[in-house]
Design a protein around this motif. Structure first.
Motif, PDB file in Angstrom:
ATOM      1  N   VAL A 144       0.833  -1.201   0.000  1.00 49.96           N
ATOM      2  CA  VAL A 144       0.000   0.000   0.000  1.00 49.96           C
ATOM      3  C   VAL A 144       0.872   1.257   0.000  1.00 49.96           C
ATOM      4  N   TYR A 147       1.996   1.771  -3.494  1.00 49.64           N
ATOM      5  CA  TYR A 147       0.894   2.344  -4.280  1.00 49.64           C
ATOM      6  C   TYR A 147       0.803   3.855  -4.064  1.00 49.64           C
ATOM      7  N   ALA A 193      -5.951   1.260  -3.463  1.00 47.05           N
ATOM      8  CA  ALA A 193      -5.090   1.272  -2.283  1.00 47.05           C
ATOM      9  C   ALA A 193      -5.464   0.139  -1.336  1.00 47.05           C
ATOM     10  N   SER A 196      -4.223  -3.042  -2.689  1.00 48.35           N
ATOM     11  CA  SER A 196      -2.777  -3.114  -2.461  1.00 48.35           C
ATOM     12  C   SER A 196      -2.471  -3.543  -1.039  1.00 48.35           C
ATOM     13  N   ALA A 197      -3.345  -3.185  -0.100  1.00 50.51           N
ATOM     14  CA  ALA A 197      -3.168  -3.591   1.299  1.00 50.51           C
ATOM     15  C   ALA A 197      -3.514  -5.053   1.518  1.00 50.51           C
TER      16      ALA A 197
END
Length: 234
Positions: A144, A147, A193, A196-197
């Motif tokens: 994240v 990103y 996001a 991405s986490a």
């Protein structure tokens, strides 16, 4: 980004146009692609997804971030949480709120990332009902942050380009690497996001839809349907 409700009304009025455009949209478009984590380890910490009216942010605890992200908050004392949100540059930075600008936001435009430095937990700043915490492992935390970094325009030395002070104390606008349009909104950016986490949510256009998707994904992922925190269950 603290946009006014008038823009929300404009988006709703133009919803049919958005849906028609969506039928032929590129799934990645002008935003950075989500950076999928490569591992699924034990929970390292939490990132928060925050709803501000029709806008959303992703928030990281200051003591969790790497040196590059931490440097974004240099000069802000006692930072506890760093929140990041995406927006259309003319509207939020230049303050152009005329109908032509709002309709023009349907087409690709320059974008910005607003960083808000909090000195209290997100639940205190935004209300518990507007915050969902997402557990992340080491890979998710790293992804994240990559990103966020990929979302900022940088110079030859790798430094982000600061545009202006934000709308309130403890905030700053940075130039975004991507562009904003009807199919790639602040909430689409936040959804990527979140992916991405390490939490599987789809791209969405609206804040309420994203918060529902995040809560649903957590409910599905958590054992026995348990939610990781009280805020996420509201």
């Amino acid at each position: 980004m603290n946009e006014r409700p008038t823009k929300m009304a404009a988006w709703q009025a133009l919803g049919a146009i958005v849906l028609v455009l969506g039928a032929c949209a590129n799934v990645d478009g002008p935003l950075p692609a989500a950076i999928e984590p490569v591992a699924d380890g034990p929970t390292r910490t939490y990132v928060a997804v925050v709803q501000r009216d029709w806008h959303t942010d992703i928030c990281l605890r200051a003591h969790d971030v790497d040196a590059w992200v931490s440097a974004l908050a240099r000069g802000f004392d006692n930072a506890m949480v760093l929140c990041f949100g995406f927006g259309e540059r003319q509207y939020v930075v230049e303050g152009r709120h005329d109908p032509l600008t709002m309709v023009g936001a349907l087409m690709p435009n320059e974008a910005t990332v607003l960083m808000t430095v909090l000195r209290a937990p997100p639940e205190v700043a935004f209300g518990a009902q507007n915050v969902v915490e997402v557990p992340v492992d080491d890979a998710g935390l790293a992804s994240v942050q990559r990103y966020v970094r990929a979302s900022l325009e940088t110079d030859a030395a790798g430094a982000p380009r600061r545009l202006a002070d934000g709308p309130y104390v403890g905030s700053v606008y940075f130039a975004a690497s991507g562009t904003y349009d009807a199919l790639h909104t602040c909430n689409t950016w936040t959804a990527r996001a979140v992916r991405s986490a390490g939490l599987a949510v789809p791209d969405v256009l609206f804040a309420g839809s994203l918060m529902r998707e995040v809560r649903h994904a957590l409910d599905t992922k958590a054992p026995d349907g348990a939610m990781p925190n009280a805020a996420a269950s509201q």
